[in-house]
Motif scaffolding. Structure first.
Motif, PDB file in Angstrom:
ATOM      1  N   ALA A 135      83.257 128.116  -8.288  1.00 47.75           N
ATOM      2  CA  ALA A 135      82.224 128.943  -8.895  1.00 47.75           C
ATOM      3  C   ALA A 135      80.916 128.692  -8.167  1.00 47.75           C
ATOM      4  O   ALA A 135      80.726 127.647  -7.539  1.00 47.75           O
ATOM      5  CB  ALA A 135      82.080 128.610 -10.376  1.00 47.75           C
ATOM      6  N   TYR A 136      80.034 129.657  -8.242  1.00 48.97           N
ATOM      7  CA  TYR A 136      78.697 129.455  -7.708  1.00 48.97           C
ATOM      8  C   TYR A 136      77.692 130.055  -8.678  1.00 48.97           C
ATOM      9  O   TYR A 136      77.999 130.955  -9.459  1.00 48.97           O
ATOM     10  CB  TYR A 136      78.546 130.047  -6.305  1.00 48.97           C
ATOM     11  N   ILE A 137      76.498 129.517  -8.636  1.00 50.85           N
ATOM     12  CA  ILE A 137      75.428 129.980  -9.502  1.00 50.85           C
ATOM     13  C   ILE A 137      74.391 130.674  -8.633  1.00 50.85           C
ATOM     14  O   ILE A 137      74.196 130.302  -7.466  1.00 50.85           O
ATOM     15  CB  ILE A 137      74.823 128.800 -10.287  1.00 50.85           C
ATOM     16  N   TYR A 138      73.733 131.695  -9.173  1.00 54.14           N
ATOM     17  CA  TYR A 138      72.764 132.443  -8.384  1.00 54.14           C
ATOM     18  C   TYR A 138      71.719 133.079  -9.291  1.00 54.14           C
ATOM     19  O   TYR A 138      71.861 133.100 -10.521  1.00 54.14           O
ATOM     20  CB  TYR A 138      73.464 133.505  -7.536  1.00 54.14           C
ATOM     21  N   THR A 139      70.668 133.590  -8.670  1.00 53.21           N
ATOM     22  CA  THR A 139      69.606 134.304  -9.371  1.00 53.21           C
ATOM     23  C   THR A 139      69.677 135.770  -8.982  1.00 53.21           C
ATOM     24  O   THR A 139      69.942 136.081  -7.824  1.00 53.21           O
ATOM     25  CB  THR A 139      68.229 133.737  -8.992  1.00 53.21           C
ATOM     26  N   TYR A 140      69.447 136.670  -9.930  1.00 52.16           N
ATOM     27  CA  TYR A 140      69.476 138.091  -9.572  1.00 52.16           C
ATOM     28  C   TYR A 140      68.453 138.875 -10.373  1.00 52.16           C
ATOM     29  O   TYR A 140      68.005 138.468 -11.448  1.00 52.16           O
ATOM     30  CB  TYR A 140      70.869 138.676  -9.791  1.00 52.16           C
ATOM     31  N   VAL A 141      68.072 140.017  -9.817  1.00 51.50           N
ATOM     32  CA  VAL A 141      67.225 140.983 -10.507  1.00 51.50           C
ATOM     33  C   VAL A 141      68.025 142.270 -10.660  1.00 51.50           C
ATOM     34  O   VAL A 141      68.589 142.784  -9.686  1.00 51.50           O
ATOM     35  CB  VAL A 141      65.927 141.267  -9.736  1.00 51.50           C
ATOM     36  N   ASP A 142      68.112 142.766 -11.867  1.00 47.93           N
ATOM     37  CA  ASP A 142      68.753 144.045 -12.161  1.00 47.93           C
ATOM     38  C   ASP A 142      67.632 145.084 -12.283  1.00 47.93           C
ATOM     39  O   ASP A 142      66.954 145.165 -13.300  1.00 47.93           O
ATOM     40  CB  ASP A 142      69.548 143.937 -13.472  1.00 47.93           C
ATOM     41  N   TYR A 143      67.437 145.863 -11.213  1.00 46.77           N
ATOM     42  CA  TYR A 143      66.318 146.809 -11.199  1.00 46.77           C
ATOM     43  C   TYR A 143      66.516 147.938 -12.197  1.00 46.77           C
ATOM     44  O   TYR A 143      65.540 148.494 -12.720  1.00 46.77           O
ATOM     45  CB  TYR A 143      66.125 147.373  -9.793  1.00 46.77           C
ATOM     46  N   LYS A 144      67.745 148.281 -12.480  1.00 46.07           N
ATOM     47  CA  LYS A 144      68.013 149.360 -13.429  1.00 46.07           C
ATOM     48  C   LYS A 144      67.502 149.007 -14.817  1.00 46.07           C
ATOM     49  O   LYS A 144      66.895 149.828 -15.520  1.00 46.07           O
ATOM     50  CB  LYS A 144      69.504 149.662 -13.477  1.00 46.07           C
ATOM     51  N   ASN A 145      67.725 147.752 -15.229  1.00 49.98           N
ATOM     52  CA  ASN A 145      67.319 147.309 -16.560  1.00 49.98           C
ATOM     53  C   ASN A 145      66.051 146.458 -16.545  1.00 49.98           C
ATOM     54  O   ASN A 145      65.655 145.922 -17.586  1.00 49.98           O
ATOM     55  CB  ASN A 145      68.466 146.520 -17.207  1.00 49.98           C
ATOM     56  N   GLN A 146      65.442 146.311 -15.350  1.00 48.65           N
ATOM     57  CA  GLN A 146      64.216 145.518 -15.215  1.00 48.65           C
ATOM     58  C   GLN A 146      64.410 144.127 -15.820  1.00 48.65           C
ATOM     59  O   GLN A 146      63.632 143.661 -16.654  1.00 48.65           O
ATOM     60  CB  GLN A 146      63.030 146.243 -15.873  1.00 48.65           C
ATOM     61  N   ASP A 147      65.464 143.470 -15.364  1.00 54.75           N
ATOM     62  CA  ASP A 147      65.860 142.195 -15.940  1.00 54.75           C
ATOM     63  C   ASP A 147      66.090 141.187 -14.815  1.00 54.75           C
ATOM     64  O   ASP A 147      66.696 141.518 -13.794  1.00 54.75           O
ATOM     65  CB  ASP A 147      67.152 142.402 -16.741  1.00 54.75           C
ATOM     66  N   ALA A 148      65.595 139.977 -14.972  1.00 56.08           N
ATOM     67  CA  ALA A 148      65.840 138.903 -14.014  1.00 56.08           C
ATOM     68  C   ALA A 148      66.537 137.759 -14.731  1.00 56.08           C
ATOM     69  O   ALA A 148      66.093 137.319 -15.790  1.00 56.08           O
ATOM     70  CB  ALA A 148      64.533 138.420 -13.403  1.00 56.08           C
ATOM     71  N   ARG A 149      67.627 137.291 -14.158  1.00 49.29           N
ATOM     72  CA  ARG A 149      68.427 136.245 -14.804  1.00 49.29           C
ATOM     73  C   ARG A 149      69.103 135.364 -13.764  1.00 49.29           C
ATOM     74  O   ARG A 149      69.067 135.651 -12.568  1.00 49.29           O
ATOM     75  CB  ARG A 149      69.507 136.860 -15.704  1.00 49.29           C
ATOM     76  N   ILE A 150      69.743 134.310 -14.275  1.00 47.18           N
ATOM     77  CA  ILE A 150      70.668 133.548 -13.457  1.00 47.18           C
ATOM     78  C   ILE A 150      72.080 133.824 -13.967  1.00 47.18           C
ATOM     79  O   ILE A 150      72.273 134.212 -15.118  1.00 47.18           O
ATOM     80  CB  ILE A 150      70.357 132.040 -13.473  1.00 47.18           C
ATOM     81  N   VAL A 166      73.633 133.423 -17.566  1.00 47.13           N
ATOM     82  CA  VAL A 166      73.326 132.124 -18.141  1.00 47.13           C
ATOM     83  C   VAL A 166      71.869 132.160 -18.582  1.00 47.13           C
ATOM     84  O   VAL A 166      71.001 132.629 -17.851  1.00 47.13           O
ATOM     85  CB  VAL A 166      73.529 131.004 -17.115  1.00 47.13           C
ATOM     86  N   GLY A 167      71.590 131.676 -19.779  1.00 42.72           N
ATOM     87  CA  GLY A 167      70.213 131.623 -20.231  1.00 42.72           C
ATOM     88  C   GLY A 167      69.731 132.945 -20.775  1.00 42.72           C
ATOM     89  O   GLY A 167      70.414 133.585 -21.567  1.00 42.72           O
ATOM     90  N   PHE A 168      68.570 133.393 -20.328  1.00 42.33           N
ATOM     91  CA  PHE A 168      67.921 134.550 -20.916  1.00 42.33           C
ATOM     92  C   PHE A 168      67.062 135.212 -19.854  1.00 42.33           C
ATOM     93  O   PHE A 168      66.981 134.760 -18.711  1.00 42.33           O
ATOM     94  CB  PHE A 168      67.069 134.120 -22.117  1.00 42.33           C
ATOM     95  N   ILE A 169      66.386 136.297 -20.215  1.00 41.01           N
ATOM     96  CA  ILE A 169      65.563 137.030 -19.264  1.00 41.01           C
ATOM     97  C   ILE A 169      64.468 136.132 -18.680  1.00 41.01           C
ATOM     98  O   ILE A 169      63.918 135.280 -19.365  1.00 41.01           O
ATOM     99  CB  ILE A 169      64.956 138.281 -19.934  1.00 41.01           C
ATOM    100  N   GLN A 170      64.226 136.330 -17.385  1.00 40.73           N
ATOM    101  CA  GLN A 170      63.234 135.557 -16.627  1.00 40.73           C
ATOM    102  C   GLN A 170      63.601 134.081 -16.495  1.00 40.73           C
ATOM    103  O   GLN A 170      62.734 133.224 -16.342  1.00 40.73           O
ATOM    104  CB  GLN A 170      61.824 135.694 -17.242  1.00 40.73           C
TER     105      GLN A 170
END
Length: 325
Positions: free
Chosen positions: A22-37, A50-54
Motif C-alpha cells: 500500500a502507499y499513502i498520498y495527498t490529492y486534490v479533487d478539483y471537481k469537489n474542491q476537496d483536498a485529502r490524504i 484518510v482523515g478529513f478535508i484539508q
C-alpha cells in the motif's frame, strides 16, 4: 495430515497478506474542491480517504498513519478508522524507531511519543518550511535556523545545540553514518552533498538545481531531482519538471531514470524507495499540469502509473514498509 495442510494454507495466506503493498498520498479533487490524504492498495487498486478535508503531510507509523489537519496532529489506523487527535502541531517527523515524533508548535519544536504524550519542549525559533529530521539513534533532531542561516542539531539527552553547517537543509544519514543533504551554494543554486568524517562531496551537477535527496533503504543509493531549465518548463503547473536521478555510492555513477518528475517547493521528502529498493515512487507531471503517481524500476527503467485523473491532482506517494514496523 489435515492439521499439516491447514498450517500450510495459513502460512500461504500470511505470505499473501504480507505481500499486499500500500502507499499513502495527498490529492486534490478539483471537481469537489476537496483536498485529502488517501491510502491505496497497490495490488487491488482500492483507494480510500484518510482523515478529513484539508488533511495533509501523512507519514506511516507502523500500523497507523500520522498526519496534519488544522494545526493539529492526528492519527488513525491503516484502514482510515479509529481517528483521534493526539497533539497540537504541524509538519510531524517520526523517529527511526517509530516511538516518537517531533513537530512545530507555538513554543518552537515539541517532541511527543506516538500516544501524544509530551516528552520535551524546545524553546527556539526554527524555519517552519523546513522538515525536522532525526539522526540515527533518535537522540538528535535537526532544524534550520533562519536567523543563522544554518542547520542546527539539538541533542535531546543534554539539551545542547551545535551547528551542522551553513545553508544545509534536511540532512539524513544512512546506516554507515554518511550524511546526505541539500545545500544552497553562493551561486544561489541548490546542490546535493554527502558528508562523512568531515569530508564533504558534491554528487549533483553544477548546471542544474538539485533538490530533495533521499536515501535508499540499504543506504547504497540516493535518489534526487534535477530541475530542468526554465526554458523548457511548462506554464500549466505549479510544479517544476525535473529529471529523477539515481546515484550509487559504491561506484559514484549517476543515472537519469526519467524526465517527467515534478518538484514541489516546501515539501520533504518527495521520493521514496520500495522496501527492497527496486522501485522509486514519485510524483510525475501530467500533460494537463496535474500530478500523477508513478513508480519506476531503478534497474530496467520500466515505469508504472499508479494513480491519475483529469480532475484529480495526486502527489507524494509513500509506500508502506512492513519490515520497518
Amino acid at each position: 495430515m489435515f492439521l499439516k495442510n491447514l498450517l500450510a494454507v495459513l502460512m500461504l495466506l500470511t505470505c499473501l497478506l504480507s505481500a499486499q503493498s500500500a502507499y499513502i498520498y495527498t490529492y486534490v479533487d478539483y471537481k469537489n474542491q476537496d483536498a485529502r490524504i488517501a491510502i491505496q492498495n497497490e495490488k487491488t487498486g482500492k483507494s480510500f480517504d484518510v482523515g478529513f478535508i484539508q488533511s495533509h503531510l501523512p507519514i506511516w507509523a507502523g500500523n497507523e498513519v500520522i498526519f496534519n489537519g488544522q494545526n493539529t496532529i492526528w492519527k488513525c489506523d491503516r484502514e482510515g478508522e479509529n481517528l483521534r487527535r493526539i497533539s497540537p502541531g504541524f509538519r510531524a517527523s517520526l523517529s527511526h524507531d517509530g516511538s516518537k515524533y517531533a513537530c512545530y508548535t507555538g513554543e518552537g519544536i515539541t517532541v511527543f511519543d506516538t500516544s501524544g504524550k509530551m516528552l520535551k519542549i524546545l524553546d527556539l525559533t526554527p524555519w517552519i518550511d523546513i522538515t525536522i529530521t532525526w539522526k540515527p539513534g533518535d537522540s538528535v533532531i535537526t532544524y534550520f535556523s533562519e536567523e543563522k542561516q544554518s542547520c542546527m542539531m539539538y541533542f535531546l539527552n543534554n539539551d545542547s545545540i551545535s551547528t551542522l553547517g551553513k545553508r544545509i537543509y534536511q540532512p539524513t544519514w544512512n546506516s554507515h553514518g554518511i550524511c546526505l543533504y541539500n545545500k544552497l551554494e553562493e551561486s544561489g543554486m541548490y546542490q546535493v552533498y554527502t558528508k562523512q568524517g568531515g569530508r564533504e562531496r558534491k554528487i549533483s551537477f553544477d548546471d542544474r538545481m538539485a533538490v530533495v535527496p533521499s536515501w535508499s533503504n540499504s543506504g547504497k543509493a540516493i535518489a534526487y531531482l534535477s530541475v530542468l531549465p526554465d526554458s523548457v518548463q511548462p506554464g500549466n503547473t505549479d510544479m517544476y519538471v525535473s529529471e529523477l536521478m539515481l546515484y550509487e555510492t559504491a561506484t559514484g555513477n549517476t543515472t537519469i531514470l526519467t524526465s517527467d518528475a515534478g518538484f514541489n517547493d516546501k515539501v520533504f521528502p518527495q521520493l521514496a524507495f520500495s522496501e527492497d529498493d527496486s522501485f522509486i515512487y514519485y510524483t510525475a507531471v501530467a500533460e494537463n499540469g496535474n500530478g500523477k503517481l508513478k513508480k519506476i524500476n531503478a534497474r530496467t527503467l520500466e515505469s508504472f502509473v499508479l494513480r491519475e485523473g483529469a480532475m484529480i491532482d495526486c502527489r507524494f506517494p509513500t509506500p508502506d514498509k512492513p519490515g520497518k514496523k
